[in-house]
Write a protein that holds these residues in place. Sequence first.
Motif, PDB file in Angstrom:
ATOM      1  N   CYS A  67       0.844  -1.202   0.000  1.00  0.00           N
ATOM      2  CA  CYS A  67       0.000   0.000   0.000  1.00  0.00           C
ATOM      3  C   CYS A  67       0.876   1.248   0.000  1.00  0.00           C
ATOM      4  O   CYS A  67       1.795   1.374   0.811  1.00  0.00           O
ATOM      5  CB  CYS A  67      -0.904   0.002   1.238  1.00  0.00           C
ATOM      6  SG  CYS A  67      -1.996   1.445   1.273  1.00  0.00           S
ATOM      7  N   CYS A 106      -0.883   6.459   1.337  1.00  0.00           N
ATOM      8  CA  CYS A 106      -0.527   7.685   2.055  1.00  0.00           C
ATOM      9  C   CYS A 106       0.980   7.747   2.277  1.00  0.00           C
ATOM     10  O   CYS A 106       1.685   6.758   2.071  1.00  0.00           O
ATOM     11  CB  CYS A 106      -1.294   7.796   3.377  1.00  0.00           C
ATOM     12  SG  CYS A 106      -0.466   7.040   4.785  1.00  0.00           S
ATOM     13  N   MET A 129       2.695   7.944   4.938  1.00  0.00           N
ATOM     14  CA  MET A 129       3.299   7.178   6.035  1.00  0.00           C
ATOM     15  C   MET A 129       3.932   5.905   5.460  1.00  0.00           C
ATOM     16  O   MET A 129       4.835   5.331   6.049  1.00  0.00           O
ATOM     17  CB  MET A 129       2.250   6.802   7.089  1.00  0.00           C
ATOM     18  CG  MET A 129       1.718   7.982   7.885  1.00  0.00           C
ATOM     19  SD  MET A 129       0.799   7.462   9.341  1.00  0.00           S
ATOM     20  CE  MET A 129      -0.743   6.873   8.645  1.00  0.00           C
ATOM     21  N   GLY A 130       3.380   5.464   4.323  1.00  0.00           N
ATOM     22  CA  GLY A 130       3.871   4.247   3.678  1.00  0.00           C
ATOM     23  C   GLY A 130       5.017   4.568   2.747  1.00  0.00           C
ATOM     24  O   GLY A 130       5.586   5.658   2.836  1.00  0.00           O
ATOM     25  N   CYS A 133       3.614   0.688   2.836  1.00  0.00           N
ATOM     26  CA  CYS A 133       3.556  -0.399   3.811  1.00  0.00           C
ATOM     27  C   CYS A 133       3.338  -1.710   3.057  1.00  0.00           C
ATOM     28  O   CYS A 133       2.552  -1.748   2.118  1.00  0.00           O
ATOM     29  CB  CYS A 133       2.382  -0.206   4.762  1.00  0.00           C
ATOM     30  SG  CYS A 133       2.454   1.317   5.718  1.00  0.00           S
ATOM     31  N   GLY A 149      -0.523  -2.409   8.097  1.00  0.00           N
ATOM     32  CA  GLY A 149       0.251  -1.220   7.761  1.00  0.00           C
ATOM     33  C   GLY A 149       0.271  -0.271   8.950  1.00  0.00           C
ATOM     34  O   GLY A 149      -0.356  -0.547   9.991  1.00  0.00           O
ATOM     35  N   CYS A 190      -1.182   2.474   9.587  1.00  0.00           N
ATOM     36  CA  CYS A 190      -2.511   2.937  10.024  1.00  0.00           C
ATOM     37  C   CYS A 190      -3.353   1.804  10.577  1.00  0.00           C
ATOM     38  O   CYS A 190      -4.430   2.050  11.121  1.00  0.00           O
ATOM     39  CB  CYS A 190      -3.245   3.601   8.861  1.00  0.00           C
ATOM     40  SG  CYS A 190      -3.660   2.431   7.561  1.00  0.00           S
ATOM     41  N   ARG A 207      -8.697  -2.203  -1.507  1.00  0.00           N
ATOM     42  CA  ARG A 207      -8.508  -0.826  -1.984  1.00  0.00           C
ATOM     43  C   ARG A 207      -7.747  -0.803  -3.303  1.00  0.00           C
ATOM     44  O   ARG A 207      -8.101  -0.059  -4.222  1.00  0.00           O
ATOM     45  CB  ARG A 207      -7.740  -0.012  -0.932  1.00  0.00           C
ATOM     46  CG  ARG A 207      -8.590   0.469   0.213  1.00  0.00           C
ATOM     47  CD  ARG A 207      -7.912   1.540   1.024  1.00  0.00           C
ATOM     48  NE  ARG A 207      -6.582   1.200   1.513  1.00  0.00           N
ATOM     49  CZ  ARG A 207      -6.120   1.547   2.718  1.00  0.00           C
ATOM     50  NH1 ARG A 207      -6.884   2.234   3.560  1.00  0.00           N
ATOM     51  NH2 ARG A 207      -4.898   1.242   3.083  1.00  0.00           N
ATOM     52  N   MET A 217      -6.911   7.262   2.152  1.00  0.00           N
ATOM     53  CA  MET A 217      -6.452   6.870   3.481  1.00  0.00           C
ATOM     54  C   MET A 217      -7.521   7.222   4.533  1.00  0.00           C
ATOM     55  O   MET A 217      -8.068   8.328   4.524  1.00  0.00           O
ATOM     56  CB  MET A 217      -5.146   7.617   3.803  1.00  0.00           C
ATOM     57  CG  MET A 217      -4.424   7.110   5.022  1.00  0.00           C
ATOM     58  SD  MET A 217      -4.995   7.915   6.533  1.00  0.00           S
ATOM     59  CE  MET A 217      -4.481   6.715   7.748  1.00  0.00           C
TER      60      MET A 217
HETATM   61 FE1  SF4 Z   1      -1.462   2.430   3.309  1.00  0.00          FE
HETATM   62 FE2  SF4 Z   1      -2.085   2.773   5.878  1.00  0.00          FE
HETATM   63 FE3  SF4 Z   1       0.469   2.370   5.141  1.00  0.00          FE
HETATM   64 FE4  SF4 Z   1      -0.752   4.712   4.561  1.00  0.00          FE
HETATM   65  S1  SF4 Z   1      -0.278   3.884   6.591  1.00  0.00           S
HETATM   66  S2  SF4 Z   1       0.505   3.477   3.175  1.00  0.00           S
HETATM   67  S3  SF4 Z   1      -2.857   3.975   4.131  1.00  0.00           S
HETATM   68  S4  SF4 Z   1      -1.266   0.908   4.955  1.00  0.00           S
END
Ligand code: SF4
Length: 632
Positions: free
Chosen positions: A47, A50, A52-53, A55, A68, A70, A80, A197
Motif C-alpha cells: 500500500c 498515504c 506514512m507508507g 507499507c 500497515g 494505520c 482498496r 487513506m
Molecule cells: Fe497504506 Fe495505511 Fe500504510 Fe498509509 S499507513 S501506506 S494507508 S497501509
Amino acid sequence: MSNEVLNYDKVAEASLVKAQRDGAETMWDRRAAQKTQCGFGEAGVCCRICAMGPCRVSPVPGKGAERGICGANADTIVARNFARMVAAGTSAHSDHARDIVHALHHSKAEGPFKVRDEAKLRRIAAEWEIADADTKETYALAHELALMALEEFGKPFGTQRFLKRAPQARQDIWAREDIAPRAIDQEVTTLMHSTHMGCAADYESLFRRGMRTGMSDGWGGSMIGTEFSDILYGTPTARASSSNLGVIDAEMVNILIHGHDPNLAEMVILAAQSPEMVEMAKAKGAKGINIVGMCCTGNEMTMRHGIKIAGNFYQQEMCIITGAIEAVVVDVQCIFPALPELAKTYHTRFISTSQKAKIAGDMYIEFSEATGLDNAAEIVKLAVENFPNRDAAKVEIPDIKQDTMVGYSVETIIQHLDAVVNSQLEDGLGTVKPLTDVIYAGVIRGAAGVVGCNNPKQQHDYAHITVMEELIKRDVICVVTGCAAQAAAKAGLLTLEAKEKCGRGLFEVCERVNIPPVLHMGSCVDISRILHLVNLCADLKEIDPALLPVVGIAPEWMSEKAVAIANYVVGSGINTYLGVIPQVLGSPNFTKLMTEDVQEFIGAHFVFEKDPIVMVDKIMEDLEAKRVALGI
Ligand code: SF4
Ligand code: MSK
C-alpha cells in the motif's frame, strides 16, 4: 528474450531477431530486466496510498507484519488496490466515450463529424424518451441526445439510462444489492474517495462499491462509447479485412494508428483519402497511403472500413521494427511509452495527439473536435513527407497475413439470423430468437465472450487461441473483442472456413447462418455489444441473464480497463474466467468473496485459471450445469 514465450508466433520470433540486430529494445528485454516481479505487489498487499507508507503486509497470514502503519490489514489493502483499478479502468472507457459524445455535439450536415446512422440516432433518442424522436431535425436531435449523454457522466440524481435494457429480474438484483450505477463521474469519484487513506476499510463494502463503479463503465461509458460511435461513424456490418504484420506494404506510405478512440482514426482515414494526399504520396515515390490499425483503434477502423489490422497489443513494437512505418499515430490507452525511443532506431515518426496521453519523445499534434480534419491532414502530410527517409536496408516485413471477417455488431448478427428465419417462414424476424432457439435445442451448448489483452505472464495469443479453438470444437459459439479478436483474426478463426474446426452443431449453425464460429464484435468498449446481445436473449426468454449458458473470458488480460470490465460482466450475472490472476491473492477473504461469495448476491462469480485447457473444462461444466438448471 524468452523462446518459451515466443514459440507460438513465428512472426514475433522473426521480428525480435531483427530487433536485436537493429539494436532496438523491446518489451521482452524489459521484462527480462525486471527479473522476479515483486511478491508483495503480485499479492496486492503493498500500500502506498498515504505518505506514512509504503507499507507491505505479509501475504501469508501469521508471517511478518500483518498491518500497515494505520492498521490496514491485507483484506483492506487488497480491496482498496483492486477498487482503484476498477476506478481507473472505468474512467478510461468512459472518458473515451465522453470524447465521442462531444464529437456528436460538434456534428453538422457538412461534416466532418456527421450523423451516419440516423436510424440508430432516432432509436436511442426514443429509448431515452426524447419527444418527437422520429420527426425532429437530425442535428437538433443529435445535439439534444449528446447533451443528455453528457449528463450521464455528472447528473445529480438517478441511475444509468441504459440499465433498462436488462431484463427486470436483473434490474431487481441491481436495486436490491445497490449496485445500479449512478452518474459515471460520481461512481469513479466516490470510489477514489472511499479508497483514500482513512476511509473504507471493509473489504466487502469496497468490493461492492467497485462493482457498482464497473457497472457504470459497462452500462454507462462503454455502452455510450459504442452506440454513439455507431451514430457518428456507422454501425458496423460484416466485411472482409486482413491481419498480422504482413499487411504493412513496402511500397506504400504506412501509417499505423494505435489506441482506442475512433474520432482521430476516422479523421485520418478521411484526410488520407484526399486526392491531393494520394498525389503527394506518389510524388514521393510511394504507390499510395496504407493505413493500418493496432489494438482497439484497429478494431474500430476494420469493422467500419475494412482497414487492415497490423496486430494486437504485444505487436506494437514489432510494427515499428519492420522499418516500414512512416508514422505511428496514437490517441489514448495501451500505448507503450517506449515507442518514441524505439521509433528513433528507424525513420518512423511517433505522433501523440491527446492531452490525456501526451507521450514525450517525438511529436505532439493536438487533436480536437473543432479542428479534427486539419489535425489529421497535418499528420498524414508528415507521414507522406517522411517516406523518402525510409532506410531500405532496415525494411523487413514478415510475409504473414491472414484474411478475416469482421464487423458483427448486434444489428448485423440479427440480420444474418433473419436470413435463416426467412427461409423457414418462422416467427422471430428481427430478433435473436434463432440464436436462443439453437442454444435451447442444444445444437450449440452455449456462448462465450472472449476479450482482453496480451500479457507476458501468458504465452502471447496462445491462451486466446487455445480457449477459442477448444470451445468451438465443443459447440460453443464465441464472440470476441479487443486484442483477443485480433488474435482470432491472425489465427484464421474469423473466417467462414473456420467452421471446419467446430463440433457438428456449431458447424451446422455457421453453415446455415453463413457466419464464422468466432464473431468479431469490435473494440474493448464494444463488450457493451456483447452485454446487449446476452440481455436481448435473456429478455426474449424472460429470465435473468445469469441463468443462460453464457460466460465471459479474459485469457491474457493486463489493463485496469479489463478489471472494470470483469466487474461489470460479473455484475451483469455472467461468470467471468480470468487467465491472468488478479493481484488479490494476498487476501484469502477477498479472493473467496470474488470467486465464491459474490455468487450468492449477484448470481455470478470470478474464476481464476491460468491453464487454458483446464479453463475450458471448467467452462464446459459451468455451461452444462446452467443447461441442466434451465431444463434444456
Ligand atoms: Fe497504506 Fe495505511 Fe500504510 Fe498509509 S499507513 S501506506 S494507508 S497501509
Ligand atoms: S486494446 S485494453 S490491450 S484488449 Fe483495447 Fe488490447 Fe487490452 Fe488494450
